[in-house]
Design a protein around this motif. Structure first.
Motif, short mmCIF file in Angstrom:
data_model
loop_
_atom_site.label_atom_id
_atom_site.label_comp_id
_atom_site.label_asym_id
_atom_site.label_seq_id
_atom_site.Cartn_x
_atom_site.Cartn_y
_atom_site.Cartn_z
N VAL A 112 0.87 -1.52 0.14
CA VAL A 112 -0.04 -0.14 0.04
C VAL A 112 1.02 1.29 -0.09
O VAL A 112 1.60 1.67 0.60
CB VAL A 112 -0.70 -0.21 0.97
N GLN A 113 1.12 1.92 -0.91
CA GLN A 113 1.42 3.31 -1.22
C GLN A 113 0.72 4.73 -1.01
O GLN A 113 -0.43 4.87 -1.66
CB GLN A 113 1.66 3.24 -2.34
N ILE A 114 1.12 5.45 -0.10
CA ILE A 114 0.39 6.87 -0.37
C ILE A 114 1.49 8.12 0.23
O ILE A 114 3.09 8.52 0.03
CB ILE A 114 -0.16 7.12 1.02
N LYS A 115 0.74 9.13 -1.30
CA LYS A 115 2.20 9.73 -2.16
C LYS A 115 1.05 11.02 -1.70
O LYS A 115 0.47 11.74 -1.39
CB LYS A 115 2.10 9.92 -3.70
N VAL A 116 2.25 11.84 -0.91
CA VAL A 116 2.13 13.43 -0.89
C VAL A 116 2.50 14.37 -1.48
O VAL A 116 3.65 14.28 -1.06
CB VAL A 116 1.68 13.77 0.83
N ALA A 117 2.90 15.37 -2.28
CA ALA A 117 3.36 16.16 -2.57
C ALA A 117 3.24 17.23 -3.00
O ALA A 117 1.93 17.77 -2.49
CB ALA A 117 3.34 16.18 -4.56
N ASP A 118 3.78 18.01 -3.05
CA ASP A 118 4.12 20.26 -3.13
C ASP A 118 4.54 20.41 -3.76
O ASP A 118 5.73 20.02 -5.08
CB ASP A 118 4.34 20.03 -1.22
N THR A 119 4.40 21.94 -4.33
CA THR A 119 5.43 22.22 -5.20
C THR A 119 6.29 23.94 -4.23
O THR A 119 5.80 24.49 -5.11
CB THR A 119 4.31 23.68 -5.89
N GLY A 120 6.36 23.49 -3.18
CA GLY A 120 7.11 24.40 -2.46
C GLY A 120 8.35 24.54 -3.05
O GLY A 120 8.63 24.38 -4.24
N CYS A 121 9.32 24.81 -2.16
CA CYS A 121 10.87 25.01 -2.52
C CYS A 121 11.45 24.31 -2.57
O CYS A 121 12.53 24.33 -3.49
CB CYS A 121 11.62 26.33 -1.33
N GLY A 122 11.13 22.32 -2.05
CA GLY A 122 12.09 21.89 -2.29
C GLY A 122 13.22 21.13 -1.03
O GLY A 122 13.51 22.26 -0.41
N ILE A 123 13.92 20.27 -1.67
CA ILE A 123 15.10 20.04 -0.61
C ILE A 123 16.20 20.34 -1.00
O ILE A 123 16.28 19.58 -2.12
CB ILE A 123 15.17 18.98 0.37
N GLU A 183 13.69 18.35 -5.77
CA GLU A 183 14.30 18.82 -6.31
C GLU A 183 13.79 21.06 -6.11
O GLU A 183 13.05 21.25 -5.97
CB GLU A 183 13.70 18.65 -7.61
N GLU A 184 14.95 21.49 -5.68
CA GLU A 184 15.30 22.74 -5.29
C GLU A 184 13.90 23.98 -6.34
O GLU A 184 14.12 23.60 -7.44
CB GLU A 184 16.34 23.46 -5.63
N LYS A 185 13.23 24.19 -5.91
CA LYS A 185 12.15 25.41 -6.65
C LYS A 185 11.35 25.07 -7.17
O LYS A 185 10.42 25.18 -7.88
CB LYS A 185 13.01 26.27 -7.33
N ILE A 186 11.43 22.98 -7.07
CA ILE A 186 10.52 22.28 -7.51
C ILE A 186 9.33 22.04 -6.76
O ILE A 186 8.25 22.06 -6.47
CB ILE A 186 10.40 21.64 -8.69
#
Length: 300
Positions: free
Chosen positions: A1-12, A57-60
């Motif tokens: 079972v996979q749960i994905k959470v994504a954002d469009t923030g500053c990245g790491i 990815e930074e800035k993505i």
């Protein structure tokens, strides 16, 4: 079972990726964060037998994938994969840091070497968690072999169709289990399946059980060096005893191969490894035919 959470923030930033689950690690200003959020998440998921993968990815932006086993059996099962993406390489480096840097005293800079990109890497998993790794560097992919920095291989190898088994690293609690034995057997089979004629390996001198196991294969001790711990060098230059000893074929190799077959997925190499297993086991059938013919001749 996979749960994905994504954002469009500053990245790491890449330099922080290996530290984000470390307790109290934070890039925020003093007083703005405790550095416990991701650490607590990791701990909770780990106790449930799951794991967290991160892409950023930074800035993505960033993507966190939480993976859980479907049942209790999935938490304990051993399986093996051939690395084919960055997540897999991260697992390889994680194990190498744990064992080689943390336990054996290697320098951090020795992990993630340029030549690692040219090697074939096998990972052993218990459930969803990596517990061991071993790699194969063939002479076609990288020459001279990495061991040449510490040991004169020209004095022992007779052909350029050779390979080095490198970076065998298994977590302490999984040594001398099906995970560690599986890594040793499968890397040997992978080498043979890719046409390697001679194999060289260096093993920590204090890992006597692994050395004995490789000698059981037919590897011969040819020398030693220190880097930084004492290391024993072994070479296999002919057929292994797996292929020559009929008793071993029947009572050790055949049942072992039977257990391993459903446990590994090596992508494009999977069938080649299965074929190599069959080729080795066929030696016993050939011996039976020869013995039957000899018996008939004696009767005549």
């Amino acid at each position: 079972v996979q749960i994905k959470v994504a954002d469009t923030g500053c990245g790491i930033a890449e330099k922080y990726m290996s530290q984000i689950f470390t307790p109290f690690f934070t890039t925020k200003a003093p007083g703005s964060g405790t550095g416990l959020g991701l650490s607590n998440c990791y701990s909770i998921v780990d106790k449930m037998g799951g794991r967290i993968r991160v892409r950023s990815e930074e800035k993505i932006g960033s993507e966190f994938t939480t993976i859980f086993p479907l049942n209790e059996e999935g938490r304990e099962s051993i399986h093996f994969t051939l690395v084919n993406d960055q997540n897999g390489m991260n697992d390889v480096f994680f194990i190498q840091r744990k064992v080689l840097v943390g336990e054996k005293g290697y320098l951090e800079e020795s992990i993630h070497r340029k030549e690692d990109e040219n090697a074939l890497h096998i990972l052993a998993f218990k459930g969803l968690h990596p517990v061991g790794t071993v790699s194969l560097m063939t002479s076609e992919r990288f020459w001279p072999l990495p061991i040449s920095k510490y040991f004169d291989i020209k004095s022992v190898l007779k052909t350029r169709h050779c390979a080095e088994i490198i970076r065998l690293a298994v977590l302490p609690e999984m040594r001398n289990t099906s995970a560690s034995i599986g890594l040793i057997i499968l890397i040997f089979l992978l080498a043979r399946a890719t046409g390697v004629e001679e194999l060289i390996i260096d093993v920590f001198a204090d890992d006597t059980k692994t050395i004995k196991l490789y000698k059981k294969f037919g590897f011969v001790e040819v020398g030693s060096y220190c880097s930084p711990s004492p290391v024993t060098v072994l070479v296999l230059q002919s057929k292994s005893t797996l292929e020559k000893d009929r008793s071993q074929l029947r009572h050790f190799v055949k049942p072992l191969f039977s257990r391993l077959r459903p446990l590994f997925d090596f992508g494009d190499y999977t069938q080649a490894v299965h074929d190599e297993m069959d080729r080795i086991l066929s030696a016993d059938k050939i011996t039976e035919v020869v013995e039957d013919v000899e018996e008939e001749i004696q009767v005549i």
